[in-house]
Design an enzyme around this catalytic site. Sequence first.
Site, PDB file in Angstrom:
ATOM      1  N   ASP A 192     -70.333 -94.468  80.610  1.00 20.34           N
ATOM      2  CA  ASP A 192     -70.993 -94.077  81.859  1.00 20.34           C
ATOM      3  C   ASP A 192     -70.126 -94.418  83.067  1.00 20.34           C
ATOM      4  O   ASP A 192     -69.525 -95.492  83.129  1.00 20.34           O
ATOM      5  CB  ASP A 192     -72.328 -94.826  81.963  1.00 20.34           C
ATOM      6  CG  ASP A 192     -73.151 -94.354  83.140  1.00 20.34           C
ATOM      7  OD1 ASP A 192     -73.575 -93.194  83.127  1.00 20.34           O
ATOM      8  OD2 ASP A 192     -73.337 -95.144  84.085  1.00 20.34           O
ATOM      9  N   GLU A 223     -59.230-100.007  65.486  1.00 18.50           N
ATOM     10  CA  GLU A 223     -59.388-100.972  64.387  1.00 18.50           C
ATOM     11  C   GLU A 223     -60.423-100.480  63.392  1.00 18.50           C
ATOM     12  O   GLU A 223     -60.356-100.789  62.211  1.00 18.50           O
ATOM     13  CB  GLU A 223     -59.903-102.307  64.936  1.00 18.50           C
ATOM     14  CG  GLU A 223     -58.867-103.196  65.549  1.00 18.50           C
ATOM     15  CD  GLU A 223     -59.549-104.400  66.186  1.00 18.50           C
ATOM     16  OE1 GLU A 223     -60.565-104.888  65.634  1.00 18.50           O
ATOM     17  OE2 GLU A 223     -59.068-104.832  67.259  1.00 18.50           O
TER      18      GLU A 223
END
Length: 526
Positions: A192, A223
Amino acid sequence: MSQTWWRGAAIYQVYLRSFADGNGDGIGDLAGLRSRLTYLKDLGVDAIWLNPWYPSPMADGGYDVADYRDIEPVFGTLDEAEAFIAEAHALDIKVIIDVVPNHSSTESAWFKEALADRRARDRFWFRDEPDNDWRSIFGGPAWTQVADGQWYLHLFAPEQPDFNWDNPEVHQEFEDVLRFWFDRGVDGFRIDSAALLFKSADGYEDLDGVHDVYRRWREVADEYGGRVLIGEVWLPDQERFARYLRPDELHTAFNFDFLSCPWEPAALRRVIDLTLATHTPIGAPPTWVLSNHDVTRPVTRYGRADTAFEHGGRLHGTPSDLELGYRRARAAALLAMALPGSVYVYQGEELGLPEVEDLPDEVRQDPMYARSGGTNPGRDGCRVPLPWSGDGPPFGFGPVPGPGAGPGTGAEAGAGPAAPWLPQPESWRKLTAEAQAGDLGSMLNLYRSGLALRRDLLGDGTLTWLPSAADVLAFTRDSGLACVANLGRTPVPLPPGQVVLSSGPLDEGELPPDTTAWVLPPGSGA
Ligand code: GLC
Ligand code: CA
């Protein structure tokens, strides 16, 4: 699905409060969403993006987050969220959630601590006197004074205090939050107000520090593998926009130029070309967005004399020819689905819902309405709960009767579901998912057919423009499929081949105005 599923995905935006109400209190929730997952599977979407589902006082529809590691009780529980993620995954649907790093809620633990203890204020923007005369994006001043005389900064509502991203603790907190949800299986984040995090004397839009934050977030996402970071980046400058999409930053960002673009051939072609020119050199797939929970619904927009979208103006109440808007919204949907990259569908778009412009003022909840002193109607008109079935409100928005419903189970007659949190127009009886499901010519079936064909023939890749009249957009995609959108005033011929889908009936084999068709070349075997 591959690790790069997001490059060509069709992503459905769920505004949870208005999607489906599982417990009958008039507010959408996780139980409701879970009960309607097969609808989304049948629609043919690859992923769901949910607006914030965190505990929130709802001063801004959940964009005032009180706790980034839990679920708003009105929506459900963390266990239900995990069950929802598992159920979506079992249907091969990815789950993307909103993260709100620019600001928090005045009800967050950190802000309450800051109010109680002046030494705990460095996670936010507290000052003895306001540093500047910034205005809140929702209207009114961007600074609010607290009881002991200090002021804090909020780019949005006063209930949404801005974080201080010069404080390393804030960085650490958000990396932990990303991991918290990645560990629970979410496939990505919609970020956002992604360009606003840093503030300086010069302003707050697009300051350099933000790129280091997203580089770090990208490392975290990588990851886990196959996860996606999507930026809400409103920047007019394409070069600045593209910096967010460098290979070690965000994966994609919303294309607001396309969303805001008027239904005019030259303007659309320019936006498409500019979008491709911005994305191609950095290898990022474009996104194509026609609507979301902040903007006027396309059916209403495209029926007006001025078909562009602007936050400030909104053109609320300007006359709209909804039949024309509907026809154009259908044509725009097939255009957006055919362009290279990913595409977003905001809930209700697939039902052809218009903006609800005549909500009574007393039911409006958007802070934009109150903070503009009522001059801006705000965004409630695109957030009205979905019509699912039946002949009148609440149009099946409440619980789906299960096998256990009936006398003695608490679902007796008379105890029906509460009215939806925003009232639905009576005229929506023609637009319910149920009414449209069996109608081959409905908007719902256009979206279903479009998304099904798109899965095999469109999505990620490249586009080649075909020679065409100036008011026609015509291009082919890697699969050979041609997309032709006629924005002119007279019917135009189509390229040879088989018309596999069109947004409206053809006129003696020609493509009428405000219509889009998809054509497979002869001999392509489809
Ligand atoms: C974004 C959201 C909007 C929200 C604002 C503040 O623009 O899409 O709904 O009000 O950020 O969080
Ligand atoms: Ca509910």
